[in-house]
Design a protein around this motif. Sequence first.
Motif, PDB file in Angstrom:
ATOM      1  N   ARG A 197       0.764  -1.304  -0.047  1.00  0.00           N
ATOM      2  CA  ARG A 197       0.088   0.083   0.184  1.00  0.00           C
ATOM      3  C   ARG A 197       0.919   1.316   0.010  1.00  0.00           C
ATOM      4  N   SER A 198       2.223   0.958   0.458  1.00  0.00           N
ATOM      5  CA  SER A 198       2.919   2.241   0.471  1.00  0.00           C
ATOM      6  C   SER A 198       3.439   2.987  -0.971  1.00  0.00           C
ATOM      7  N   ASN A 199       3.101   2.292  -1.996  1.00  0.00           N
ATOM      8  CA  ASN A 199       3.402   2.995  -3.276  1.00  0.00           C
ATOM      9  C   ASN A 199       2.204   2.839  -4.245  1.00  0.00           C
ATOM     10  N   VAL A 200       2.014   3.687  -5.317  1.00  0.00           N
ATOM     11  CA  VAL A 200       0.998   3.891  -6.163  1.00  0.00           C
ATOM     12  C   VAL A 200       0.674   2.481  -6.998  1.00  0.00           C
ATOM     13  N   ASP A 201       1.787   1.906  -7.402  1.00  0.00           N
ATOM     14  CA  ASP A 201       1.534   0.728  -8.259  1.00  0.00           C
ATOM     15  C   ASP A 201       1.115  -0.519  -7.533  1.00  0.00           C
ATOM     16  N   GLY A 202       1.220  -0.267  -6.232  1.00  0.00           N
ATOM     17  CA  GLY A 202       0.796  -1.809  -5.583  1.00  0.00           C
ATOM     18  C   GLY A 202       1.953  -2.789  -5.697  1.00  0.00           C
ATOM     19  N   ARG A 203       3.365  -2.107  -5.647  1.00  0.00           N
ATOM     20  CA  ARG A 203       4.256  -3.247  -5.752  1.00  0.00           C
ATOM     21  C   ARG A 203       4.924  -3.407  -4.468  1.00  0.00           C
ATOM     22  N   TYR A 204       5.676  -4.716  -4.221  1.00  0.00           N
ATOM     23  CA  TYR A 204       6.114  -4.955  -2.970  1.00  0.00           C
ATOM     24  C   TYR A 204       7.599  -4.420  -2.955  1.00  0.00           C
ATOM     25  N   LEU A 205       8.098  -3.276  -2.766  1.00  0.00           N
ATOM     26  CA  LEU A 205       9.066  -2.701  -2.698  1.00  0.00           C
ATOM     27  C   LEU A 205      10.175  -2.754  -1.385  1.00  0.00           C
ATOM     28  N   LEU A 206      11.235  -3.337  -1.452  1.00  0.00           N
ATOM     29  CA  LEU A 206      12.017  -3.197  -0.167  1.00  0.00           C
ATOM     30  C   LEU A 206      13.264  -2.772  -0.371  1.00  0.00           C
ATOM     31  N   ASP A 207      14.137  -2.491   0.678  1.00  0.00           N
ATOM     32  CA  ASP A 207      15.457  -1.879   0.675  1.00  0.00           C
ATOM     33  C   ASP A 207      16.213  -3.117   0.633  1.00  0.00           C
ATOM     34  N   GLY A 208      16.068  -4.193  -0.073  1.00  0.00           N
ATOM     35  CA  GLY A 208      16.995  -5.080   0.056  1.00  0.00           C
ATOM     36  C   GLY A 208      17.450  -5.719  -1.365  1.00  0.00           C
ATOM     37  N   VAL A 209      18.343  -6.291  -1.563  1.00  0.00           N
ATOM     38  CA  VAL A 209      18.883  -6.910  -2.728  1.00  0.00           C
ATOM     39  C   VAL A 209      19.181  -8.199  -2.995  1.00  0.00           C
ATOM     40  N   PRO A 210      19.085  -8.780  -4.108  1.00  0.00           N
ATOM     41  CA  PRO A 210      19.306 -10.530  -4.378  1.00  0.00           C
ATOM     42  C   PRO A 210      20.582 -10.931  -3.740  1.00  0.00           C
ATOM     43  N   PHE A 211      21.037 -11.932  -3.620  1.00  0.00           N
ATOM     44  CA  PHE A 211      22.278 -12.520  -3.014  1.00  0.00           C
ATOM     45  C   PHE A 211      23.486 -12.235  -3.896  1.00  0.00           C
ATOM     46  N   SER A 212      23.201 -12.427  -5.178  1.00  0.00           N
ATOM     47  CA  SER A 212      24.008 -12.048  -6.235  1.00  0.00           C
ATOM     48  C   SER A 212      24.921 -10.736  -6.132  1.00  0.00           C
ATOM     49  N   CYS A 213      24.341  -9.653  -5.229  1.00  0.00           N
ATOM     50  CA  CYS A 213      25.241  -8.578  -5.238  1.00  0.00           C
ATOM     51  C   CYS A 213      26.212  -8.478  -4.065  1.00  0.00           C
ATOM     52  N   CYS A 214      26.195  -9.780  -3.315  1.00  0.00           N
ATOM     53  CA  CYS A 214      26.915  -9.710  -2.009  1.00  0.00           C
ATOM     54  C   CYS A 214      28.469  -9.877  -2.496  1.00  0.00           C
ATOM     55  N   ASN A 215      29.449  -9.180  -1.670  1.00  0.00           N
ATOM     56  CA  ASN A 215      30.716  -8.938  -2.087  1.00  0.00           C
ATOM     57  C   ASN A 215      31.400  -9.943  -1.217  1.00  0.00           C
ATOM     58  N   PRO A 216      32.039 -11.157  -1.770  1.00  0.00           N
ATOM     59  CA  PRO A 216      32.789 -12.283  -0.978  1.00  0.00           C
ATOM     60  C   PRO A 216      33.964 -11.735  -0.052  1.00  0.00           C
ATOM     61  N   THR A 217      34.338 -10.457  -0.656  1.00  0.00           N
ATOM     62  CA  THR A 217      35.742 -10.033  -0.123  1.00  0.00           C
ATOM     63  C   THR A 217      35.331  -9.071   1.402  1.00  0.00           C
ATOM     64  N   SER A 218      34.045  -9.203   1.709  1.00  0.00           N
ATOM     65  CA  SER A 218      33.550  -8.254   2.719  1.00  0.00           C
ATOM     66  C   SER A 218      33.889  -9.102   4.016  1.00  0.00           C
ATOM     67  N   PRO A 219      34.450  -8.502   5.216  1.00  0.00           N
ATOM     68  CA  PRO A 219      34.896  -9.355   6.205  1.00  0.00           C
ATOM     69  C   PRO A 219      33.673  -9.852   7.065  1.00  0.00           C
ATOM     70  N   ARG A 220      32.190  -9.177   6.671  1.00  0.00           N
ATOM     71  CA  ARG A 220      31.123  -9.431   7.472  1.00  0.00           C
ATOM     72  C   ARG A 220      30.205 -10.349   6.655  1.00  0.00           C
TER      73      ARG A 220
END
Lengths: 359, 341
Positions: A197-220
């Motif tokens: 309901r938070s957007n006009v088009d009725g889309r499920y938007l989130l501040d998340g990304v797919p797993f393929s964006c993950c950087n393996p060199t991150s220490p965390r």
Amino acid sequence: MVLLKIKFTQQRRVHLAQGLWLLSWMAVLWGGVIFFLGVYLKTELLRRAEVMDNTEIHVVPNILMMVGLASICTNWVASRVCQDSMDSTRFPRWKVPLLAWFAVSAVLCCLLIAVVVLSYALQGSLEQSLKVGLRNGIRFYKDTDVPGRCFQKETIDRLQMEFLCCGNDNFKDWFEVQWVSNRYLDFTSKDVKDRIRSNVDGRYLLDGVPFSCCNPTSPRPCLRYHLTDNNAHFSYDYQSEELNLYSRGCRQALTDYYMELMNATGPGVVSVIFIQLSVLLSLRYLQTAVETAMVLEDPEGDSEGYLLEKGVKETIEDLKTNALTILKFGQVDPDAAEGSSEAADIEKDEKDAPPTPAS
Amino acid sequence: MAFMPVKFNLQKRVKLAQGLWMIYWLSVIVGILLFGLGIFFKIELRKRSEMMDNNESHLVPNLLILVGSLACGLNAFGGKVCHDSLDPIKFAKWKPMLKPFLLLCCGFNALLLLTALLCFLMQFAVYLTLAEGLKNSIKFYKDTDTPGRCFMKRTLDMTQIEFRCCGNNNFRDWFEVQWISNRYLDMSNDLVKDRVLSNVEGKYLMDSVPFSCCNPGSPRPCIQHHLTNNSAHYDYDHRIEELNIWTRGCREALFYYFSSIMNSIGVLIIGTIILESVDMAGLKYLTTALDTMEDPENPECESDGWLLEKGVKETMGELFAKMKTLGKTNQVVEGEDAPEG
């Protein structure tokens, strides 16, 4: 008044023929290299064809392949001419084909220069094509049940993992698109209903990304969801976190990759241009030297080789008048039909007369 | 009575020399190939040495490199001998070296056989090293701040992505290890405290896996956390979900990769053994054919070639007798000692 005259003794002519034979075989080899470079570039472009919107950039590898094949053929012909040049019975049959050969060779050099220019000029078009293609890829990421689009998810995931990139310009592109299919959303959950309901088009938007964006060199271990919410994760600051995800956009990554590839082919193409030009000039010298020697009726004696029979301007004038005469043959002119053919005959006679005193 | 005798005239000798020369140069190329494969295998082992606890044995690639260079040298020498064989003057200077050369080739063939056996048998050692190494890798995944182990996370992530595998035997190996460093755990949080207190060693264990276990081919966005809890995710059953994460274990994946390399190298070495034997047989025929020419001044004369001068049993008998006498020269013979002393 000939252009760039050089005196040739019999021995010099023989050396020239031998050297040119070797040079033309080297040119054949380089033509093959150019052909395979074109094939490789085309294969690389086709591999990522799913994230490209148009195929304008394919003109570069297409020309490379064409020029490579043509170069192999023309330089093979040049080597045959060299072999026949020392035999005065077989050389005269090459007289007319050689004119065509020079024209084709000049066209090849021009095409190669065009390729170098195009590979820089088409960079903008490539970026635009990637922009649209990637935008569609990200939009259709969730449509793994729609025929024709079911592999978009896998393509985009593999692309992001291979090119170490995320999204179109950056990872925030994923915040603007619904990338989780409705099939996997629980519509009775409050969180899901709020987001829709938070957007006009009725889309499920989130501040998340797919797993393929993950950087393996991150220490965390990778943080993929609630990226803009500092409180959602312990010791996390959204503004200063750099290594968690890939910071580069895929459009930039792919453009850089293809530009590097085309730059790498640059030296090869430039060296082929030089080799082709040297073959062209050497063959012209060989042709004129051997012809002059044959005309002087002393095949073993000295002769002169030149690039152009008359100066540059005069040769261009001659070419113009020849072209016009050929055009006149094609024109239908009932009044002066007979007159023009007579005039053409007279012109032809005049054309035949000058070469003898000059040579 | 010679073993496998063949009659040779000039043309046959020339053909044999030429054919043998080509086969020797083919063997040189095969030697270069073995050398290259040895280097390739060594590099691959180095690349994955972190997965094997830096404990892996480099015996096979080192042996391959040695064997490859030896093959190049021996076969190049053989080729030179063949090239000179039809010229009696040039051949005369190679003649005395031929018997030791053939013995050396026999020894080389034995070395090749040993290398092939090692290629097939060392796979067990690789399997055990991988099992141990991967267990430690998973244990040290979280130690990105410990010197010497700070790249373990990256290496293991890239290995799981590249080889499409998860964990040691399967993804459940991640449930038994704390793979999130304490630096990123909020110890004041109740959930965290519950998990840490739930096991004897005080480890933060979860039923989750790292992102590198995710399968891009899954139609659903990857589910990494709460894998065994069906109610944590909509329309999810962990017993029938197959495509979400990689089901294969990394030990199996890496072992399959290395064993296919070692098997191919083993097969190539067996081919090399056959090629070397053909070389040796050809050289023996050529040398005997050149030796038995009735009239050395007349190149057109006929000659005989054979593999062994006498039959197999007799040659074996002679060899044993020779070895016995060799042994006896070192023994002290009582009767003869007194006059010399």
